[in-house]
Design a protein around this motif. Structure first.
Motif, PDB file in Angstrom:
ATOM      1  N   VAL A 444       0.851  -1.193   0.000  1.00  0.00           N
ATOM      2  CA  VAL A 444       0.000   0.000   0.000  1.00  0.00           C
ATOM      3  C   VAL A 444       0.883   1.238   0.000  1.00  0.00           C
ATOM      4  CG1 VAL A 444      -1.936  -1.138   1.153  1.00  0.00           C
ATOM      5  CG2 VAL A 444      -0.165  -0.010   2.528  1.00  0.00           C
ATOM      6  N   THR A 445       0.294   2.344  -0.458  1.00  0.00           N
ATOM      7  CA  THR A 445       1.027   3.605  -0.503  1.00  0.00           C
ATOM      8  C   THR A 445       0.100   4.743  -0.088  1.00  0.00           C
ATOM      9  OG1 THR A 445       2.298   5.133  -1.904  1.00  0.00           O
ATOM     10  CG2 THR A 445       0.513   3.903  -2.962  1.00  0.00           C
ATOM     11  N   ALA A 446       0.659   5.693   0.682  1.00  0.00           N
ATOM     12  CA  ALA A 446      -0.073   6.894   1.104  1.00  0.00           C
ATOM     13  C   ALA A 446       0.942   7.975   1.421  1.00  0.00           C
ATOM     14  CB  ALA A 446      -0.933   6.609   2.344  1.00  0.00           C
ATOM     15  N   ASP A 447       0.706   9.181   0.919  1.00  0.00           N
ATOM     16  CA  ASP A 447       1.627  10.313   1.166  1.00  0.00           C
ATOM     17  C   ASP A 447       3.063   9.945   0.814  1.00  0.00           C
ATOM     18  OD1 ASP A 447      -0.477  11.860   2.031  1.00  0.00           O
ATOM     19  OD2 ASP A 447      -0.159  11.408   4.152  1.00  0.00           O
ATOM     20  N   ASN A 448       3.260   9.280  -0.324  1.00  0.00           N
ATOM     21  CA  ASN A 448       4.591   8.882  -0.808  1.00  0.00           C
ATOM     22  C   ASN A 448       5.273   7.851   0.079  1.00  0.00           C
ATOM     23  OD1 ASN A 448       4.552  10.672  -3.067  1.00  0.00           O
ATOM     24  ND2 ASN A 448       5.005  12.378  -1.684  1.00  0.00           N
ATOM     25  N   ARG A 449       4.527   7.232   0.970  1.00  0.00           N
ATOM     26  CA  ARG A 449       5.068   6.157   1.803  1.00  0.00           C
ATOM     27  C   ARG A 449       4.642   4.807   1.235  1.00  0.00           C
ATOM     28  NH1 ARG A 449       2.606   7.963   7.467  1.00  0.00           N
ATOM     29  NH2 ARG A 449       0.830   8.289   6.028  1.00  0.00           N
ATOM     30  N   LEU A 450       5.487   3.816   1.447  1.00  0.00           N
ATOM     31  CA  LEU A 450       5.226   2.462   0.943  1.00  0.00           C
ATOM     32  C   LEU A 450       5.340   1.470   2.089  1.00  0.00           C
ATOM     33  CD1 LEU A 450       7.434   2.676  -2.263  1.00  0.00           C
ATOM     34  CD2 LEU A 450       4.959   2.290  -2.302  1.00  0.00           C
ATOM     35  N   PRO A 460       6.886  -0.881   6.662  1.00  0.00           N
ATOM     36  CA  PRO A 460       7.285   0.191   5.734  1.00  0.00           C
ATOM     37  C   PRO A 460       8.641  -0.085   5.081  1.00  0.00           C
ATOM     38  CG  PRO A 460       6.595   1.071   7.872  1.00  0.00           C
ATOM     39  CD  PRO A 460       6.786  -0.399   8.044  1.00  0.00           C
ATOM     40  N   PHE A 461       8.810   0.452   3.879  1.00  0.00           N
ATOM     41  CA  PHE A 461      10.105   0.426   3.202  1.00  0.00           C
ATOM     42  C   PHE A 461      10.206   1.672   2.340  1.00  0.00           C
ATOM     43  CE2 PHE A 461       7.103  -1.858   0.516  1.00  0.00           C
ATOM     44  CZ  PHE A 461       7.355  -1.398  -0.765  1.00  0.00           C
ATOM     45  N   THR A 462      11.437   2.055   1.995  1.00  0.00           N
ATOM     46  CA  THR A 462      11.654   3.305   1.264  1.00  0.00           C
ATOM     47  C   THR A 462      12.091   3.100  -0.172  1.00  0.00           C
ATOM     48  OG1 THR A 462      13.919   3.407   2.121  1.00  0.00           O
ATOM     49  CG2 THR A 462      12.217   4.582   3.373  1.00  0.00           C
ATOM     50  N   LEU A 466      11.758  -2.416  -4.396  1.00  0.00           N
ATOM     51  CA  LEU A 466      11.400  -3.624  -3.655  1.00  0.00           C
ATOM     52  C   LEU A 466      10.062  -4.180  -4.119  1.00  0.00           C
ATOM     53  CD1 LEU A 466      12.432  -2.970   0.063  1.00  0.00           C
ATOM     54  CD2 LEU A 466      13.060  -4.939  -1.349  1.00  0.00           C
ATOM     55  N   ALA A 467       9.094  -3.302  -4.354  1.00  0.00           N
ATOM     56  CA  ALA A 467       7.786  -3.750  -4.796  1.00  0.00           C
ATOM     57  C   ALA A 467       7.884  -4.477  -6.135  1.00  0.00           C
ATOM     58  CB  ALA A 467       6.833  -2.563  -4.896  1.00  0.00           C
ATOM     59  N   ALA A 468       8.628  -3.911  -7.067  1.00  0.00           N
ATOM     60  CA  ALA A 468       8.778  -4.547  -8.381  1.00  0.00           C
ATOM     61  C   ALA A 468       9.504  -5.884  -8.271  1.00  0.00           C
ATOM     62  CB  ALA A 468       9.528  -3.606  -9.322  1.00  0.00           C
ATOM     63  N   ASN A 470       9.393  -7.890  -5.911  1.00  0.00           N
ATOM     64  CA  ASN A 470       8.495  -8.865  -5.297  1.00  0.00           C
ATOM     65  C   ASN A 470       7.222  -9.096  -6.119  1.00  0.00           C
ATOM     66  OD1 ASN A 470       8.334 -10.519  -2.825  1.00  0.00           O
ATOM     67  ND2 ASN A 470       6.406  -9.410  -2.500  1.00  0.00           N
ATOM     68  N   SER A 471       7.147  -8.488  -7.305  1.00  0.00           N
ATOM     69  CA  SER A 471       5.945  -8.563  -8.158  1.00  0.00           C
ATOM     70  C   SER A 471       4.712  -8.052  -7.432  1.00  0.00           C
ATOM     71  CB  SER A 471       5.711 -10.006  -8.643  1.00  0.00           C
ATOM     72  OG  SER A 471       6.810 -10.464  -9.390  1.00  0.00           O
ATOM     73  N   SER A 472       4.914  -7.022  -6.599  1.00  0.00           N
ATOM     74  CA  SER A 472       3.820  -6.413  -5.853  1.00  0.00           C
ATOM     75  C   SER A 472       3.465  -5.070  -6.485  1.00  0.00           C
ATOM     76  CB  SER A 472       4.210  -6.198  -4.392  1.00  0.00           C
ATOM     77  OG  SER A 472       4.501  -7.423  -3.751  1.00  0.00           O
ATOM     78  N   VAL A 473       2.177  -4.811  -6.664  1.00  0.00           N
ATOM     79  CA  VAL A 473       1.711  -3.560  -7.260  1.00  0.00           C
ATOM     80  C   VAL A 473       1.151  -2.675  -6.140  1.00  0.00           C
ATOM     81  CG1 VAL A 473       0.147  -2.473  -8.893  1.00  0.00           C
ATOM     82  CG2 VAL A 473       1.176  -4.703  -9.417  1.00  0.00           C
ATOM     83  N   PRO A 474       1.750  -1.495  -5.875  1.00  0.00           N
ATOM     84  CA  PRO A 474       1.269  -0.635  -4.790  1.00  0.00           C
ATOM     85  C   PRO A 474      -0.181  -0.194  -5.003  1.00  0.00           C
ATOM     86  CG  PRO A 474       3.466   0.034  -5.478  1.00  0.00           C
ATOM     87  CD  PRO A 474       2.984  -0.973  -6.490  1.00  0.00           C
ATOM     88  N   VAL A 475      -0.966  -0.288  -3.941  1.00  0.00           N
ATOM     89  CA  VAL A 475      -2.371   0.122  -3.957  1.00  0.00           C
ATOM     90  C   VAL A 475      -2.512   1.396  -3.124  1.00  0.00           C
ATOM     91  CG1 VAL A 475      -4.729  -0.520  -3.305  1.00  0.00           C
ATOM     92  CG2 VAL A 475      -3.129  -2.268  -4.170  1.00  0.00           C
ATOM     93  N   PRO A 476      -2.996   2.497  -3.726  1.00  0.00           N
ATOM     94  CA  PRO A 476      -3.149   3.737  -2.951  1.00  0.00           C
ATOM     95  C   PRO A 476      -4.229   3.584  -1.879  1.00  0.00           C
ATOM     96  CG  PRO A 476      -3.159   4.177  -5.316  1.00  0.00           C
ATOM     97  CD  PRO A 476      -3.304   2.694  -5.154  1.00  0.00           C
ATOM     98  N   ILE A 477      -3.942   4.116  -0.686  1.00  0.00           N
ATOM     99  CA  ILE A 477      -4.923   4.174   0.393  1.00  0.00           C
ATOM    100  C   ILE A 477      -4.859   5.567   1.017  1.00  0.00           C
ATOM    101  CG2 ILE A 477      -4.821   1.702   0.905  1.00  0.00           C
ATOM    102  CD1 ILE A 477      -3.065   2.370   3.321  1.00  0.00           C
ATOM    103  N   THR A 478      -5.838   5.903   1.830  1.00  0.00           N
ATOM    104  CA  THR A 478      -5.843   7.212   2.496  1.00  0.00           C
ATOM    105  C   THR A 478      -4.894   7.191   3.690  1.00  0.00           C
ATOM    106  OG1 THR A 478      -7.624   6.632   4.013  1.00  0.00           O
ATOM    107  CG2 THR A 478      -8.257   7.526   1.846  1.00  0.00           C
ATOM    108  N   PRO A 479      -4.363   8.352   4.086  1.00  0.00           N
ATOM    109  CA  PRO A 479      -3.539   8.404   5.303  1.00  0.00           C
ATOM    110  C   PRO A 479      -4.262   7.862   6.531  1.00  0.00           C
ATOM    111  CG  PRO A 479      -3.308  10.431   4.050  1.00  0.00           C
ATOM    112  CD  PRO A 479      -4.407   9.646   3.385  1.00  0.00           C
ATOM    113  N   ARG A 480      -5.585   8.097   6.593  1.00  0.00           N
ATOM    114  CA  ARG A 480      -6.342   7.579   7.736  1.00  0.00           C
ATOM    115  C   ARG A 480      -6.334   6.058   7.748  1.00  0.00           C
ATOM    116  NH1 ARG A 480     -12.543   9.293   9.443  1.00  0.00           N
ATOM    117  NH2 ARG A 480     -12.675   7.895  11.269  1.00  0.00           N
ATOM    118  N   ARG A 481      -6.527   5.459   6.561  1.00  0.00           N
ATOM    119  CA  ARG A 481      -6.481   3.997   6.482  1.00  0.00           C
ATOM    120  C   ARG A 481      -5.098   3.475   6.836  1.00  0.00           C
ATOM    121  NH1 ARG A 481      -7.706  -0.715   7.729  1.00  0.00           N
ATOM    122  NH2 ARG A 481      -7.582  -2.359   6.158  1.00  0.00           N
TER     123      ARG A 481
END
Length: 493
Positions: A444-450, A460-462, A466-468, A470-481
């Protein structure tokens, strides 16, 4: 700013001199002879381990000086931060206002190369007097750590030259260069005034470390009850709050105890001025570096300052003021990539000559070669945190806080870990597997965080690669989530 050691020398020569946190030319003098490193009341119980050192080293020349009209350079703090060495130290440059002591910053990719300021100068002034506060004229003796992305600066400040006027201040920064004063611009530690000795320096020379959620602060207070006859001594406070405003504990003869403020001075841990502090995971101990007759002595204490796990070591060579240990962002010892179980690099910088005051910062160091951390189940997890090893399931186990992260893809583990060891370490067999990172795990990603989402925890990771991997596709979420998830350790080197 002269150190309290130099203050003592000046006061003995000039009766009635009022000394605060100043750098008057010609005031530094020579340090008095040092005949012992710790007083009899501070000698730890008989330690269990005699440490062996090898690979002694020294830079070929001076690695940092303020340039311009800077007459002195001393009191460094050093951080290995993202592959570069960063050094903040005390100097005085006419281009920095108001007139008085300034804290400079310079950086290098090697401890043996010349450090250069971010603006290309020999040293960039990044923190100076406030003109109006307790630190109106002088800021000196920096100690810098970085916790969860925020840089914390602890420093000595003074408004001018007056008896017992030095106090310890606190500032924060997003990058280590642009600083904002904390605690409303007020000091976080002032002179206790338990005993008003001839040495009227006051409180200063802080050294900060972050260990297991606690901020530890070691410092000089020439007015502290347990200081020596000349004001020498190092006192300890700790708190969960980096500004030391709440839940403060002070070190007493029986260990740390709650105290209503930062004014407790119940026990000194070493008979010295201008000392530095770091946590050594491979030893499960604090290391205190302080100058003795022929160089730097490093004394070890356990986390409660009740016993010494090892005998002191010595880094020889010339010195006039210092030292500053090379540490990781939280103030821990830099770990050996080559041999994290047995080898501990110990590097430091100290001023080596005196013109009008201490200057000419030079690097010295050696390796501890027989730490034996991986033979001890109590020390191995901390010594190997961030390293990886083969797992019993043909995957890779990365050592994280509190256990292991089992990673399916070796390429991902290699990116996460400092290094993948060839064999499993028996002392780690009892660690629990905290989570499993499978291929295509949710990101997941929010506010440029992964972050990876593993068992409803955010890891978390910076590094976005790493996502690529691991064949992982970042999914945007809200900061609250994002904040709804439970926290887990940050991944990456």
């Amino acid at each position: 700013m002269s150190s309290p050691r130099h203050r003592a020398a000046s006061i003995l020569l000039i009766g009635g001199l009022l000394a605060g946190c100043t750098a008057a030319v010609g005031e530094a003098g020579q340090p008095p002879p040092i005949t012992t490193s710790v007083t009899s009341s501070e000698v730890p119980p008989t330690p269990q381990l005699t440490l062996r050192t090898d690979r002694p080293r020294q830079s070929p020349g001076v690695i940092a000086a303020g340039g311009g009209d800077a007459v002195y350079n001393y009191g460094p703090t050093l951080m290995l931060d993202g592959g570069r060495y960063r050094m903040w130290w005390c100097s005085q440059l006419g281009v920095a206002n108001p007139p008085g002591d300034d804290i400079l910053l310079a950086e290098s990719t090697s401890m043996d190369s010349r450090f250069v300021g971010p603006d290309g100068s020999p040293g960039t002034p990044v923190f100076s007097g406030s003109a109006t506060g307790f630190d109106g004229m002088h800021t000196c003796d920096p100690s810098v750590i970085k916790v969860r992305g925020t840089y914390y600066l602890y420093y000595t400040g003074a408004a001018g030259d007056h008896a017992n006027g030095n106090a310890i201040g606190f500032a924060t920064s997003p990058d280590g260069r642009v600083w904002s004063r904390g605690n409303g611009g007020k000091p976080i530690v002032t002179a206790a005034r338990n005993v008003l000795r001839d040495n009227i320096y006051g409180a200063g020379q802080p050294a900060a470390v972050h260990v297991d959620g606690w901020f530890y602060l070691m410092f000089t207070d020439t007015t502290g009850r347990d200081a020596g006859w000349n004001g020498a001594g190092q006192f300890m406070l700790r708190a969960k709050d980096p500004a030391f405003t709440v839940e403060v504990e002070t070190l007493s003869p029986g260990g740390f105890r709650e105290f209503s403020s930062t004014a407790g001075r119940m026990r000194s841990v070493v008979d010295a001025f201008s000392a530095d502090l770091m946590w050594v995971p491979a030893l499960g101990a604090f290391a205190i570096a302080h100058e003795t007759e022929h160089g730097t002595t490093i004394t070890f204490w356990d986390k409660d300052f009740r016993k010494a796990p090892a005998r002191p070591i010595h880094i020889p060579g010339p010195w006039k003021e210092g030292p500053g240990l090379v540490r990781d962002p939280e103030g821990h010892a830099v770990r050996s990539v080559e041999d994290p179980c047995d080898r501990i690099p110990v590097d430091l910088v100290r001023a080596t000559s005196t013109v009008h005051a201490p200057t000419d910062l030079v690097h010295f160091g050696a390796d501890i070669a027989n730490a034996g951390a991986c033979e001890d189940p109590a020390r191995a997890p901390a010594a190997l945190r961030g390293f990886a090893m083969p797992s019993p399931q043909r995957t890779i186990d990365v050592v994280v806080d509190g256990g292991l992260l089992r990673v399916e893809r070796r390429s991902v583990a290699e990116k996460l870990a400092i290094r993948v060891l060839d064999r499993r370490v028996p002392a780690l067999e009892s660690l629990p597997v905290r989570a499993r990172l499978d291929a295509a795990a949710k990101v997941v990603t929010a506010d440029n965080r992964l972050a990876f989402v593993l068992d409803d925890h955010l890891w978390p990771f910076t590094d976005p690669t790493l996502a690529a991997l691991n064949s992982s596709v970042p999914v945007p979420i809200t900061p609250r989530r994002w904040h709804d998830y439970a926290d887990a350790p940050t991944l990456g080197r």
